[in-house]
Motif scaffolding. Structure first.
Motif, PDB file in Angstrom:
ATOM      1  N   GLU A  56       0.956  -1.191  -0.041  1.00  0.00           N
ATOM      2  CA  GLU A  56      -0.110   0.041  -0.120  1.00  0.00           C
ATOM      3  C   GLU A  56       0.774   1.216  -0.083  1.00  0.00           C
ATOM      4  N   GLY A  57       2.329   1.045  -0.029  1.00  0.00           N
ATOM      5  CA  GLY A  57       3.060   2.332   0.182  1.00  0.00           C
ATOM      6  C   GLY A  57       3.221   2.867   1.566  1.00  0.00           C
ATOM      7  N   LYS A  58       2.970   1.944   2.528  1.00  0.00           N
ATOM      8  CA  LYS A  58       3.169   2.557   3.764  1.00  0.00           C
ATOM      9  C   LYS A  58       4.496   2.232   4.250  1.00  0.00           C
ATOM     10  N   ALA A  59       5.448   2.921   4.916  1.00  0.00           N
ATOM     11  CA  ALA A  59       6.704   2.531   5.232  1.00  0.00           C
ATOM     12  C   ALA A  59       6.733   1.916   6.632  1.00  0.00           C
ATOM     13  N   LEU A  60       7.118   0.823   6.745  1.00  0.00           N
ATOM     14  CA  LEU A  60       7.306  -0.149   7.905  1.00  0.00           C
ATOM     15  C   LEU A  60       8.920  -0.302   8.289  1.00  0.00           C
ATOM     16  N   LYS A  61       8.844  -0.229   9.496  1.00  0.00           N
ATOM     17  CA  LYS A  61      10.186  -0.499   9.885  1.00  0.00           C
ATOM     18  C   LYS A  61      10.280  -1.934  10.640  1.00  0.00           C
ATOM     19  N   TYR A  62      11.016  -2.899  10.137  1.00  0.00           N
ATOM     20  CA  TYR A  62      11.234  -4.212  10.507  1.00  0.00           C
ATOM     21  C   TYR A  62      12.467  -4.346  11.323  1.00  0.00           C
ATOM     22  N   PHE A  63      12.196  -5.132  12.356  1.00  0.00           N
ATOM     23  CA  PHE A  63      13.489  -5.434  13.269  1.00  0.00           C
ATOM     24  C   PHE A  63      13.718  -6.903  13.323  1.00  0.00           C
ATOM     25  N   GLU A  64      15.049  -7.512  13.167  1.00  0.00           N
ATOM     26  CA  GLU A  64      15.362  -9.008  13.419  1.00  0.00           C
ATOM     27  C   GLU A  64      16.571  -9.179  14.323  1.00  0.00           C
ATOM     28  N   LEU A  65      16.824 -10.558  14.973  1.00  0.00           N
ATOM     29  CA  LEU A  65      17.905 -10.467  15.428  1.00  0.00           C
ATOM     30  C   LEU A  65      19.073 -10.481  14.811  1.00  0.00           C
ATOM     31  N   ALA A  66      20.303 -10.058  14.945  1.00  0.00           N
ATOM     32  CA  ALA A  66      21.359 -10.139  14.532  1.00  0.00           C
ATOM     33  C   ALA A  66      22.157 -11.496  15.016  1.00  0.00           C
ATOM     34  N   PRO A  67      22.984 -12.056  14.111  1.00  0.00           N
ATOM     35  CA  PRO A  67      23.474 -13.273  14.761  1.00  0.00           C
ATOM     36  C   PRO A  67      24.623 -12.654  15.614  1.00  0.00           C
ATOM     37  N   PHE A  68      24.617 -13.466  17.034  1.00  0.00           N
ATOM     38  CA  PHE A  68      25.114 -12.883  17.980  1.00  0.00           C
ATOM     39  C   PHE A  68      25.721 -13.883  19.013  1.00  0.00           C
ATOM     40  N   ASP A  69      26.862 -13.874  19.716  1.00  0.00           N
ATOM     41  CA  ASP A  69      27.229 -14.779  20.691  1.00  0.00           C
ATOM     42  C   ASP A  69      27.552 -14.082  22.016  1.00  0.00           C
ATOM     43  N   LEU A  70      26.637 -13.803  22.923  1.00  0.00           N
ATOM     44  CA  LEU A  70      27.147 -13.060  24.226  1.00  0.00           C
ATOM     45  C   LEU A  70      27.514 -13.709  25.091  1.00  0.00           C
ATOM     46  N   ARG A  71      28.714 -13.198  25.668  1.00  0.00           N
ATOM     47  CA  ARG A  71      29.223 -13.602  26.894  1.00  0.00           C
ATOM     48  C   ARG A  71      29.344 -12.629  27.839  1.00  0.00           C
ATOM     49  N   LEU A  72      28.844 -13.120  28.969  1.00  0.00           N
ATOM     50  CA  LEU A  72      28.712 -12.063  30.058  1.00  0.00           C
ATOM     51  C   LEU A  72      30.018 -12.404  30.998  1.00  0.00           C
ATOM     52  N   ASN A  73      30.917 -11.276  31.664  1.00  0.00           N
ATOM     53  CA  ASN A  73      31.477 -11.487  32.876  1.00  0.00           C
ATOM     54  C   ASN A  73      31.328 -10.089  33.653  1.00  0.00           C
ATOM     55  N   LEU A  74      31.871  -9.950  34.700  1.00  0.00           N
ATOM     56  CA  LEU A  74      31.751  -8.940  35.528  1.00  0.00           C
ATOM     57  C   LEU A  74      32.016  -7.453  34.991  1.00  0.00           C
ATOM     58  N   THR A  76      31.887  -6.662  31.770  1.00  0.00           N
ATOM     59  CA  THR A  76      30.642  -6.483  30.839  1.00  0.00           C
ATOM     60  C   THR A  76      29.485  -6.047  31.343  1.00  0.00           C
ATOM     61  N   ILE A  77      29.136  -6.470  32.636  1.00  0.00           N
ATOM     62  CA  ILE A  77      28.015  -6.300  33.591  1.00  0.00           C
ATOM     63  C   ILE A  77      28.153  -4.909  34.020  1.00  0.00           C
ATOM     64  N   LEU A  78      29.320  -4.557  34.460  1.00  0.00           N
ATOM     65  CA  LEU A  78      29.462  -3.400  35.134  1.00  0.00           C
ATOM     66  C   LEU A  78      29.558  -2.412  34.081  1.00  0.00           C
ATOM     67  N   ALA A  79      29.933  -2.550  32.953  1.00  0.00           N
ATOM     68  CA  ALA A  79      30.122  -1.546  31.599  1.00  0.00           C
ATOM     69  C   ALA A  79      28.546  -1.195  31.388  1.00  0.00           C
ATOM     70  N   ALA A  80      27.676  -2.265  31.280  1.00  0.00           N
ATOM     71  CA  ALA A  80      26.336  -2.077  31.046  1.00  0.00           C
ATOM     72  C   ALA A  80      25.657  -1.363  32.013  1.00  0.00           C
ATOM     73  N   ALA A  81      25.853  -1.665  33.358  1.00  0.00           N
ATOM     74  CA  ALA A  81      25.324  -0.987  34.265  1.00  0.00           C
ATOM     75  C   ALA A  81      25.621   0.459  34.364  1.00  0.00           C
ATOM     76  N   ASP A  82      26.811   0.867  34.015  1.00  0.00           N
ATOM     77  CA  ASP A  82      27.409   2.497  33.857  1.00  0.00           C
ATOM     78  C   ASP A  82      26.740   3.066  32.835  1.00  0.00           C
ATOM     79  N   GLN A  83      26.499   2.365  31.568  1.00  0.00           N
ATOM     80  CA  GLN A  83      25.800   2.972  30.458  1.00  0.00           C
ATOM     81  C   GLN A  83      24.274   3.239  30.761  1.00  0.00           C
ATOM     82  N   ASP A  84      23.679   2.118  31.330  1.00  0.00           N
ATOM     83  CA  ASP A  84      22.322   2.816  31.595  1.00  0.00           C
ATOM     84  C   ASP A  84      22.273   3.875  32.839  1.00  0.00           C
ATOM     85  N   ARG A  85      23.067   3.933  33.540  1.00  0.00           N
ATOM     86  CA  ARG A  85      23.241   4.883  34.786  1.00  0.00           C
ATOM     87  C   ARG A  85      23.286   6.310  33.978  1.00  0.00           C
ATOM     88  N   ILE A  86      24.366   6.325  33.197  1.00  0.00           N
ATOM     89  CA  ILE A  86      24.461   7.501  32.303  1.00  0.00           C
ATOM     90  C   ILE A  86      23.469   7.894  31.417  1.00  0.00           C
TER      91      ILE A  86
END
Length: 101
Positions: A56-74, A76-86
């Motif tokens: 119909e000519g309507k613009a739609l923004k689609y999202f999908e997962l990107a391939p990722f392999d997430l590894r967490l360590n302390l 990483t968690i502290l950096a994410a918490a700091d970013q959220d705080r900021i």
């Protein structure tokens, strides 16, 4: 990743790509709030967004997962918490400057 809403977004997208309005309905979340979470997930390289036109000519923004392999360590968690705080402090400062709470 440490935010429950972002985990819900990832879980929904695990089933396949969705356009923002449909994703917002499924998550029962406002589109502005969803866009904020999608932006952070996109910056982290966990999701990818594409703008497409419907038949119909309507613009739609689609999202999908990107391939990722997430590894967490302390670190990483502290950096994410700091970013959220900021980010949270920045949003509070922006709301204060507009008179909104």
């Amino acid at each position: 990743m440490g935010h429950a809403q972002r985990l819900r977004v990832i879980a929904e997208l695990a089933e396949g790509r969705l356009y923002v309005s449909e994703l917002a309905r499924r998550l029962e979340m406002s589109r502005p709030l969803l866009y904020m979470h999608l932006e952070r997930l996109e910056k982290a390289g966990l999701v990818v967004g594409h703008l497409e036109l419907s038949q119909e000519g309507k613009a739609l923004k689609y999202f999908e997962l990107a391939p990722f392999d997430l590894r967490l360590n302390l670190d990483t968690i502290l950096a994410a918490a700091d970013q959220d705080r900021i980010a949270t402090e920045a949003m509070g400062t922006a709301a204060d400057s507009t008179g909104k709470k």
